[in-house]
Structure formats: C-alpha cells, structure tokens
Motif scaffolding. Sequence first.
Motif, PDB file in Angstrom:
ATOM      1  N   ASP A  45      19.348  11.076  14.690  1.00  0.00           N
ATOM      2  CA  ASP A  45      19.241   9.689  14.247  1.00  0.00           C
ATOM      3  C   ASP A  45      18.712   9.594  12.823  1.00  0.00           C
ATOM      4  N   VAL A  46      17.723  10.424  12.504  1.00  0.00           N
ATOM      5  CA  VAL A  46      17.154  10.418  11.156  1.00  0.00           C
ATOM      6  C   VAL A  46      18.175  10.946  10.148  1.00  0.00           C
ATOM      7  N   LEU A  47      18.882  12.004  10.525  1.00  0.00           N
ATOM      8  CA  LEU A  47      19.903  12.566   9.644  1.00  0.00           C
ATOM      9  C   LEU A  47      21.002  11.548   9.359  1.00  0.00           C
ATOM     10  N   LEU A  48      21.449  10.850  10.386  1.00  0.00           N
ATOM     11  CA  LEU A  48      22.498   9.839  10.202  1.00  0.00           C
ATOM     12  C   LEU A  48      22.024   8.698   9.306  1.00  0.00           C
ATOM     13  N   TYR A  49      20.747   8.342   9.419  1.00  0.00           N
ATOM     14  CA  TYR A  49      20.206   7.284   8.565  1.00  0.00           C
ATOM     15  C   TYR A  49      20.322   7.677   7.095  1.00  0.00           C
ATOM     16  N   PHE A  50      19.886   8.900   6.778  1.00  0.00           N
ATOM     17  CA  PHE A  50      19.928   9.329   5.378  1.00  0.00           C
ATOM     18  C   PHE A  50      21.363   9.483   4.886  1.00  0.00           C
TER      19      PHE A  50
ATOM     20  N   ASN B 178       0.837  -1.200   0.000  1.00  0.00           N
ATOM     21  CA  ASN B 178       0.000   0.000   0.000  1.00  0.00           C
ATOM     22  C   ASN B 178       0.872   1.250   0.000  1.00  0.00           C
ATOM     23  N   CYS B 179       0.603   2.154  -0.935  1.00  0.00           N
ATOM     24  CA  CYS B 179       1.385   3.395  -1.036  1.00  0.00           C
ATOM     25  C   CYS B 179       0.551   4.638  -0.756  1.00  0.00           C
ATOM     26  N   SER B 180      -0.742   4.479  -0.503  1.00  0.00           N
ATOM     27  CA  SER B 180      -1.602   5.649  -0.324  1.00  0.00           C
ATOM     28  C   SER B 180      -1.821   6.020   1.142  1.00  0.00           C
TER      29      SER B 180
ATOM     30  N   ASN C 159       9.954   7.818   7.337  1.00  0.00           N
ATOM     31  CA  ASN C 159       8.995   7.942   6.234  1.00  0.00           C
ATOM     32  C   ASN C 159       8.554   9.388   6.046  1.00  0.00           C
ATOM     33  N   ARG C 160       8.262  10.071   7.146  1.00  0.00           N
ATOM     34  CA  ARG C 160       7.818  11.466   7.055  1.00  0.00           C
ATOM     35  C   ARG C 160       8.910  12.368   6.498  1.00  0.00           C
ATOM     36  N   SER C 161      10.153  11.964   6.694  1.00  0.00           N
ATOM     37  CA  SER C 161      11.280  12.775   6.215  1.00  0.00           C
ATOM     38  C   SER C 161      11.612  12.522   4.754  1.00  0.00           C
ATOM     39  N   GLY C 162      10.937  11.531   4.136  1.00  0.00           N
ATOM     40  CA  GLY C 162      11.145  11.302   2.702  1.00  0.00           C
ATOM     41  C   GLY C 162      11.920  10.045   2.366  1.00  0.00           C
ATOM     42  N   ARG C 163      11.787   9.000   3.180  1.00  0.00           N
ATOM     43  CA  ARG C 163      12.551   7.764   2.926  1.00  0.00           C
ATOM     44  C   ARG C 163      12.210   7.153   1.568  1.00  0.00           C
ATOM     45  N   TYR C 164      11.019   7.417   1.065  1.00  0.00           N
ATOM     46  CA  TYR C 164      10.635   6.855  -0.230  1.00  0.00           C
ATOM     47  C   TYR C 164      11.570   7.310  -1.349  1.00  0.00           C
ATOM     48  N   LYS C 165      12.219   8.456  -1.169  1.00  0.00           N
ATOM     49  CA  LYS C 165      13.091   8.972  -2.227  1.00  0.00           C
ATOM     50  C   LYS C 165      14.352   8.127  -2.403  1.00  0.00           C
ATOM     51  N   LEU C 166      14.682   7.356  -1.375  1.00  0.00           N
ATOM     52  CA  LEU C 166      15.837   6.473  -1.506  1.00  0.00           C
ATOM     53  C   LEU C 166      15.594   5.393  -2.556  1.00  0.00           C
ATOM     54  N   ARG C 167      14.343   5.161  -2.889  1.00  0.00           N
ATOM     55  CA  ARG C 167      14.000   4.131  -3.875  1.00  0.00           C
ATOM     56  C   ARG C 167      13.775   4.720  -5.264  1.00  0.00           C
ATOM     57  N   GLN C 168      13.949   6.016  -5.396  1.00  0.00           N
ATOM     58  CA  GLN C 168      13.748   6.660  -6.688  1.00  0.00           C
ATOM     59  C   GLN C 168      15.084   6.912  -7.374  1.00  0.00           C
ATOM     60  N   ASP C 169      15.070   6.781  -8.669  1.00  0.00           N
ATOM     61  CA  ASP C 169      16.275   7.029  -9.458  1.00  0.00           C
ATOM     62  C   ASP C 169      16.253   8.455 -10.005  1.00  0.00           C
ATOM     63  N   ASN C 170      17.435   8.945 -10.324  1.00  0.00           N
ATOM     64  CA  ASN C 170      17.587  10.216 -11.031  1.00  0.00           C
ATOM     65  C   ASN C 170      17.094  11.440 -10.266  1.00  0.00           C
ATOM     66  N   LEU C 171      17.146  11.383  -8.929  1.00  0.00           N
ATOM     67  CA  LEU C 171      16.849  12.586  -8.163  1.00  0.00           C
ATOM     68  C   LEU C 171      18.081  13.487  -8.185  1.00  0.00           C
ATOM     69  N   ASP C 172      17.863  14.774  -8.416  1.00  0.00           N
ATOM     70  CA  ASP C 172      19.020  15.655  -8.506  1.00  0.00           C
ATOM     71  C   ASP C 172      19.543  16.030  -7.118  1.00  0.00           C
TER      72      ASP C 172
ATOM     73  N   ASN D 241       7.290  -0.758   3.600  1.00  0.00           N
ATOM     74  CA  ASN D 241       6.457   0.450   3.530  1.00  0.00           C
ATOM     75  C   ASN D 241       7.262   1.694   3.878  1.00  0.00           C
ATOM     76  N   VAL D 242       7.353   2.627   2.928  1.00  0.00           N
ATOM     77  CA  VAL D 242       8.105   3.863   3.159  1.00  0.00           C
ATOM     78  C   VAL D 242       7.200   5.096   3.029  1.00  0.00           C
ATOM     79  N   THR D 243       5.885   4.874   3.007  1.00  0.00           N
ATOM     80  CA  THR D 243       4.958   5.991   2.778  1.00  0.00           C
ATOM     81  C   THR D 243       4.004   6.243   3.944  1.00  0.00           C
ATOM     82  N   LEU D 244       3.862   5.305   4.871  1.00  0.00           N
ATOM     83  CA  LEU D 244       2.996   5.510   6.031  1.00  0.00           C
ATOM     84  C   LEU D 244       3.661   6.498   6.982  1.00  0.00           C
ATOM     85  N   HIS D 245       2.896   7.502   7.464  1.00  0.00           N
ATOM     86  CA  HIS D 245       3.466   8.558   8.296  1.00  0.00           C
ATOM     87  C   HIS D 245       3.120   8.444   9.773  1.00  0.00           C
ATOM     88  N   GLN D 246       1.991   7.855  10.091  1.00  0.00           N
ATOM     89  CA  GLN D 246       1.584   7.812  11.496  1.00  0.00           C
ATOM     90  C   GLN D 246       0.744   6.572  11.783  1.00  0.00           C
TER      91      GLN D 246
END
Length: 285
Positions: A269-274, A181-183, A240-253, A210-215
């Motif tokens: 902790d979130v910053l270190l993860y990214f 589920n992505c919605s 997820n709220r910080s944008g983890r889904y973008k790690l799965r996207q290609d060609n982000l500038d 799941n990288v899109t659920l926020h709460q």
Amino acid sequence: MTMTSKTLNLRYKPVSQELLTSHQAVEKLWIGPSHKMSPLQVVHLLPVNLQCLDWDMTDATTIDDDVLEALFQKKSLCHLCLRFRGDEGVIQLSKHLGASKIQSLDLRGNHISCIGVTALASCLAGSSLLSLNLGYNRIDDAGMKALCAVLGKTRLEYLNLSCNFFGQDGANSLAASLKTNCSLREVSLFCNHIPHASCVKLVQILERDNVTLHQVKLGGTLTDTFCNVRLGIEYLLKLNRSGRYKLRQDNLDHGEWMNVLSNANDDVDVLLYFLSNMPQLARQY
C-alpha cells in the motif's frame, strides 16, 4: 578510593558525601529519597561529567532556586528526571530551563496541572529540549492549549502526554499545532479522554498537512469502534516514516527517489502510494 563505574543506582540506598565523592566517574546516577543531605549539598557533590540524573525528591513541593541554578551549571548534564509533587516545583524549574543544555526532561507523575504546564510552556521555545515526558500528570484542556500554542517554536521530537485529564479541546489543540510542526516525531496520548471526532481531525491533518510525524500512541484512548480511524492514522504515519516529506521537495535526484521507493518496498500500500505520486518514476520501477 575513586570508583570507575559509569552508572550508580542509589534509589534505595542512603546518599553520603563519601559515596558521591568516590564515584566521580559516574555518568548515569539514580538518587532516591532516603538520605539526610540537603538537595544543595547533593548537587555540589554530583559527578563532574554526569550526563543522566534521575532524582526522586518524594513529596517535595518545591525546589530551591539555588539548587536548580547549581544543577543547571553542570554542562555535561543532558538528561534530567525529577520527582516532586505539584505545580510549584515545575514553576521554579521553568525559571532556569530556558538557559540550560538539558535535551531530555522527564517530569512524569508529578501532579502537574494547568498552572504548572503553562509555566513550563513559557520557557520551551528557548530551551534545548528534544524530549519531554509529561505523562501521568493532571494536564487538562486549558493546559494543553497553553502547551500546544508554543510547540511549533520548540525543537521537541518526542512528547509524552499519556494518562492526563484532557479531552476533545486538548486533543484538538494538539492536532492544530501539528499543522505547522515539523520537529515532532513521536507523541504518546494513551489513556486520555479523546473522542472519535478529535481522532478524525488528526487523520485529516496527517492527510493534508503533517508529513514528518512518525508515531502516535493511542492505546487506551480509542475503542474498538474506532478501528478504521486507528488504521487511517497508522497508514499515514507509515507514509511519513517512509519519506512522504520528500514529495514536497523540489530538485530531488533520481537516486533519492529510488531510495524512497526502496524503503517502501515491504508494504504494498505504501509503495503504491509513492508510485501514484511519482508517475515519472513509476514507469522505471
């Protein structure tokens, strides 16, 4: 004389033809049970541009088809809250929901069981719903299985299942649906009988899938002994709220990645993860 107020609260006042006719500019309307008009008469007198309707039908166990058909012909209506009692009302509602433009449906506290939620699930895939409140009902594990089987085919972003009767099997059905589920952005599960094992399964799915659920609201579900599980869920949802889904996207500038890091900057902790997952940018940050 026609009134121009945008809201009208008739929860505790008798509804009359004169009252509704004089408030045709209303966009938000609350109707209580204390009136002598038939439901169909009320529907025909609803404001033309009504957007939000909260209607308490007290102990009504069903809603006539002609009432629902007339109600859903209101093209401006996007939020609907109905109070009735039992499964028959939601079964009738489900026959009309798929073709409606309703985006938010509130059915909390209506004594809906497995039978009713199964009927509702059958029309969700074709509906416009973004928000569904089924809290304070009688949905059990079987009802959850029917509902979760279609969640991935819906547009739902908010789902409230708090204070129902499901336990491990129902929670596991929801966790399994979250794999694809992505919605969904927010799910409320508090005050159900969800065991530790199901919460661990939720953590695993948030870690891997799941990288899109926020709460996820779990208050009254987990005991203090499940503190680590709760912290794990909250940490993954922050990612997820910080944008983890973008790690799965290609060609982000470069600029888009820097925005992600900027959003995570308030939590070490979130910053270190990214940074650990974007080594090419970590050297520049």
